[in-house]
Design an enzyme around this catalytic site. Structure first.
Site, mmCIF file in Angstrom:
data_model
loop_
_atom_site.group_PDB
_atom_site.id
_atom_site.type_symbol
_atom_site.label_atom_id
_atom_site.label_comp_id
_atom_site.label_asym_id
_atom_site.label_seq_id
_atom_site.Cartn_x
_atom_site.Cartn_y
_atom_site.Cartn_z
ATOM 1 N N THR A 138 -57.292 0.219 8.386
ATOM 2 C CA THR A 138 -57.953 -1.066 8.596
ATOM 3 C C THR A 138 -58.995 -0.945 9.713
ATOM 4 O O THR A 138 -58.789 -0.247 10.705
ATOM 5 C CB THR A 138 -56.933 -2.154 8.949
ATOM 6 O OG1 THR A 138 -56.145 -1.736 10.073
ATOM 7 C CG2 THR A 138 -56.011 -2.414 7.770
ATOM 8 N N GLY A 153 -47.657 -0.267 10.322
ATOM 9 C CA GLY A 153 -48.052 -1.006 11.513
ATOM 10 C C GLY A 153 -46.902 -1.869 11.981
ATOM 11 O O GLY A 153 -45.736 -1.577 11.708
ATOM 12 N N ASP A 195 -45.469 -6.115 13.004
ATOM 13 C CA ASP A 195 -45.199 -7.379 12.311
ATOM 14 C C ASP A 195 -46.485 -8.097 11.922
ATOM 15 O O ASP A 195 -46.567 -8.725 10.864
ATOM 16 C CB ASP A 195 -44.351 -8.275 13.208
ATOM 17 C CG ASP A 195 -42.997 -7.663 13.533
ATOM 18 O OD1 ASP A 195 -42.463 -6.944 12.666
ATOM 19 O OD2 ASP A 195 -42.490 -7.889 14.643
ATOM 20 N N GLY A 228 -45.414 -0.453 15.093
ATOM 21 C CA GLY A 228 -45.970 -1.465 15.974
ATOM 22 C C GLY A 228 -45.268 -1.503 17.316
ATOM 23 O O GLY A 228 -44.625 -0.533 17.732
ATOM 24 N N THR A 281 -42.986 -4.189 18.325
ATOM 25 C CA THR A 281 -41.621 -4.707 18.235
ATOM 26 C C THR A 281 -40.959 -4.392 16.894
ATOM 27 O O THR A 281 -39.768 -4.131 16.844
ATOM 28 C CB THR A 281 -41.607 -6.227 18.450
ATOM 29 O OG1 THR A 281 -42.503 -6.848 17.513
ATOM 30 C CG2 THR A 281 -42.058 -6.562 19.863
#
Length: 304
Positions: free
Chosen positions: A199, A224, A226, A268, A270
């Site tokens: 992206t 990635g 959330d 990511g 979290t």
């Protein structure tokens, strides 16, 4: 070990991880029964092939000595065919967790490897390998062909074509490395064709799915966190509603469920979605869930 009445497709005495075994393949499972070492030399030279008859009963094409009985429970092992990742001819040589395959020509004939999911008690999944040796070339070919046909069965729902979105800046910017080193080799091993898109800006993935030909895809994968997964989910929901004639999503609408699977590789900060759906934050586990077609339904909601 009973396998729920599954019909035998093929059976042979083979060497599994250097141990002589009676190996049985059914429509749903692979079963191997280890035998005492004093029988190894005898059984390694034997082979019993079973064909499925029209009434569903397997019949033996060849007759051999009586199989030693009873077989201790601890010497019986089984794999669900859904958990088989790939069948490869040759030997597997691990190198930095990346499997390399050697075509068998001069030094080790009639050998193949079965790669399958090993499900640990910690919710983690790992790729494990069985090395199988056959005493006869015709038996080897029969097993290779039959196993491949079974794991390619549509009933197992293994994906073949995936679109992968990789977020290069999310989390600690490790998305591309996680995908290339931990996930892509597993997808390649499983024979999955992938189209990978990094992206370029916020909302890129959501915009991209608007014009996709979803009929050619078995799923879309988010590499990635959330936010990336939410972006793809929003894009697919909007695309689905547009296909149903609605220009946009309104909270009073009856939302139509997308007819495509979404996968997530945690990369990511979290990774809450990955943890709540798998019980662990682990890219390899996530990739294996995708490979075997494991799925879970989730609810979506909007706040506004």
């Amino acid at each position: 070990m009973a396998l729920g009445g599954s019909t035998k497709l093929i059976r042979a005495y083979l060497t599994v991880n250097k141990q002589a075994c009676l190996v049985t393949l059914t429509k749903s499972h692979l079963l191997w029964e280890k035998h005492d070492s004093k029988h190894d030399s005898q059984m390694a030279a034997k082979a019993e092939v079973l064909n499925e008859t029209s009434d569903g009963i397997s019949t033996s094409l060849y007759t051999y000595k009586t199989i030693p009985n009873p077989i201790p429970q601890e010497n019986q092992c089984t794999i669900n065919l859904k958990d088989i990742i790939a069948v490869k001819k040759g030997l597997t040589l691990p190198r930095s967790n990346k499997a390399k395959y050697i075509e068998l020509t001069h030094f080790k004939t009639n050998t193949f490897c079965i790669h399958y999911v090993n499900k640990l008690n910690t919710h983690k999944w790992k790729n494990k390998t069985l090395t199988v040796e056959c005493g006869d070339a015709s038996v080897w070919q029969e097993w290779m062909d039959t196993l491949q046909t079974q794991i390619d069965s549509p009933e197992l729902a293994h994906p073949k074509n995936l679109l992968v979105f990789v977020n290069p800046v999310g989390g600690r910017q490790k998305g591309p490395k996680i995908y290339s080193e931990k996930v892509a080799p597993l997808f390649q091993l499983a024979g999955i064709h992938t189209e990978v898109m990094e992206t370029q800006y916020a909302g890129h993935a959501e915009n991209a799915v608007k014009d996709l030909d979803l009929s050619k895809l078995d799923g879309i994968v988010s590499v990635g966190g959330d936010g990336m997964f939410a972006e793809i989910t929003n894009g697919i929901l909007r695309r689905t509603m547009a296909d149903e004639g609605s220009e946009d999503i309104h909270y009073t609408d009856d939302i139509v469920s997308p007819n495509i699977h979404l996968g997530i590789i945690p990369a990511g900060s979290t990774d809450t979605v990955a943890f709540t759906t798998m019980g662990v934050i682990d890219p390899v586990t996530a990739a294996l869930h995708i490979i075997v077609g494991n799925s879970i339904s989730v609810d979506t909601c909007g706040v506004g």
